[in-house]
Design a protein around this motif. Structure first.
Motif, PDB file in Angstrom:
ATOM      1  N   HIS A 232       1.876  -3.713  32.934  1.00 25.32           N
ATOM      2  CA  HIS A 232       1.044  -4.586  32.111  1.00 25.32           C
ATOM      3  C   HIS A 232       0.028  -5.277  33.007  1.00 25.32           C
ATOM      4  O   HIS A 232       0.383  -6.001  33.935  1.00 25.32           O
ATOM      5  CB  HIS A 232       1.890  -5.633  31.386  1.00 25.32           C
ATOM      6  N   TYR A 234      -2.771  -8.025  32.853  1.00 28.34           N
ATOM      7  CA  TYR A 234      -3.088  -9.128  31.948  1.00 28.34           C
ATOM      8  C   TYR A 234      -4.518  -9.648  32.063  1.00 28.34           C
ATOM      9  O   TYR A 234      -5.044 -10.239  31.119  1.00 28.34           O
ATOM     10  CB  TYR A 234      -2.149 -10.313  32.220  1.00 28.34           C
ATOM     11  N   PHE A 245      -1.357  -2.417  28.674  1.00 24.01           N
ATOM     12  CA  PHE A 245       0.023  -2.172  29.077  1.00 24.01           C
ATOM     13  C   PHE A 245       0.375  -0.750  28.665  1.00 24.01           C
ATOM     14  O   PHE A 245      -0.316  -0.124  27.846  1.00 24.01           O
ATOM     15  CB  PHE A 245       0.986  -3.186  28.450  1.00 24.01           C
ATOM     16  N   ILE A 300       9.374  -3.032  26.587  1.00 21.31           N
ATOM     17  CA  ILE A 300       8.825  -4.357  26.290  1.00 21.31           C
ATOM     18  C   ILE A 300       9.951  -5.338  25.985  1.00 21.31           C
ATOM     19  O   ILE A 300       9.946  -6.488  26.445  1.00 21.31           O
ATOM     20  CB  ILE A 300       7.832  -4.264  25.113  1.00 21.31           C
ATOM     21  N   TYR A 303      11.997  -6.143  29.268  1.00 20.38           N
ATOM     22  CA  TYR A 303      11.356  -7.091  30.176  1.00 20.38           C
ATOM     23  C   TYR A 303      10.865  -8.350  29.459  1.00 20.38           C
ATOM     24  O   TYR A 303      10.216  -9.199  30.076  1.00 20.38           O
ATOM     25  CB  TYR A 303      10.198  -6.404  30.904  1.00 20.38           C
ATOM     26  N   ASP A 305       8.493  -8.977  27.295  1.00 18.36           N
ATOM     27  CA  ASP A 305       7.045  -9.177  27.352  1.00 18.36           C
ATOM     28  C   ASP A 305       6.555  -9.565  25.954  1.00 18.36           C
ATOM     29  O   ASP A 305       6.245  -8.713  25.119  1.00 18.36           O
ATOM     30  CB  ASP A 305       6.360  -7.896  27.833  1.00 18.36           C
TER      31      ASP A 305
END
Length: 314
Positions: A232, A234, A245, A300, A303, A305
């Motif tokens: 990812h 950002y 991502f 996702i 982790y 996210d």
């Protein structure tokens, strides 16, 4: 280092096959601002002209080093001015200058790594020291016409790493497992005989690179290991790289871009290792796309996210 100035000046580096990429079908690549042609600066990136940025970058030099540095780049600048280049000729000149400086820097780094390893030898520390040499990311060397990093494309996504651990890791051995930067901490802890905290998201790969039975708590090929990795990016600033991502498996890569552009990209890394053809939405790729999206969502969640989770639902 000063001794390496000009080391590669007599070498002409071949252009990558996709140096003049037209970014067809890849919207995020179209809007970037990190090309050698348009973005690379003569002072900051190629270190030739006097400027505040350049002065800051060489403040650590002593007077003798500064004089040698300035004399070298003055000749480079004079040669460029004499050539009076424009268009593709100027772009390719910038590429050659960039490569020569970059690899001269790599040569300097190599020599100083040798100094570090020699120190371990002199102090009798070599046999009890694990050395890990790696970057924080890869780097574009003209691929897609770029320099810098950031994108999830292979050249900047893949990260070089070399390890030495006498008696534990076989010299010259190669491991192709999918390792992430968050695995470094747990690996070092295992080498030190310390259990990794439960809140560390990575896992030690020491047992996968070490000789069988050479490390505590692992074998040469412990199971299970990941078959996909998550990424990812950002930032929404420098070089106009759209945040994104994605997931990479052995064969495929699926990327979700957002903010600057709102799009998906899918690549078959076996048939298209340079990632030139976006397969997302193409007939025949519906099943693999659905599978990759499911795997991506699982990572996702793994982790936690939250930003990516929300974007997956848009």
């Amino acid at each position: 280092d000063i001794p390496d100035l000009g080391r590669f000046d007599n070498v002409r580096f071949p252009l990558p096959p996709n140096f003049y990429d037209d970014y067809r079908g890849r919207e995020a690549a179209k809007v970037q601002d990190m090309s050698i042609e348009k973005t690379m600066l003569m002072d900051y990136d190629l270190k030739m002209f006097d400027s505040t940025i350049r002065e800051f970058s060489i403040l650590r030099m002593d007077s003798a080093q500064r004089a040698t540095n300035d004399a070298y780049y003055a000749k480079v600048h004079a040669d460029l001015k004499k050539r009076n280049l424009s268009g593709r000729a100027l772009t390719e000149w910038k590429y050659q200058r960039y490569m020569r400086d970059y690899l001269s820097t790599a040569a300097s780094m190599d020599r100083n790594i040798e100094r570090t390893l020699d120190y371990l030898d002199r102090k009798g520390l070599t046999e009890n020291t694990m050395v890990i040499y790696m970057s924080d990311q890869g780097f574009y060397m003209g691929e897609h016409g770029w320099f810098d990093k950031r994108f999830m494309y292979e050249e900047s996504f893949r990260t070089p790493m070399v390890m030495r651990f006498p008696g534990k890791i076989q010299p010259g051995s190669v491991n192709n497992d999918m390792v992430m930067n968050l695995d470094i901490g747990p690996t070092i802890l295992q080498a030190a005989g310390v259990k990794a905290p439960n809140d560390m998201q990575g896992k030690s790969f020491l047992g996968r690179v070490a000789k069988k039975g050479a490390v505590t708590g692992g074998t040469a090929t412990p199971q299970p290991w990941r078959n996909a990795i998550y990424y990812h990016y950002y930032e929404n600033g420098e070089h106009a790289v759209s945040p994104h991502f994605g997931i990479k498996t052995k064969q495929y890569k699926l990327i979700r871009f957002y903010t600057r552009v709102n799009t998906w990209e899918l690549f078959d890394l076996e048939s298209d290792p340079r990632e030139m053809t976006n397969l997302f939405g193409k007939p025949g790729y519906e099943k693999i796309t659905a599978t990759l999206k499911k795997q991506l969502l699982a990572l996702i969640e793994q982790y936690d996210d939250k930003d990516a989770r929300q974007l997956m639902n848009l």
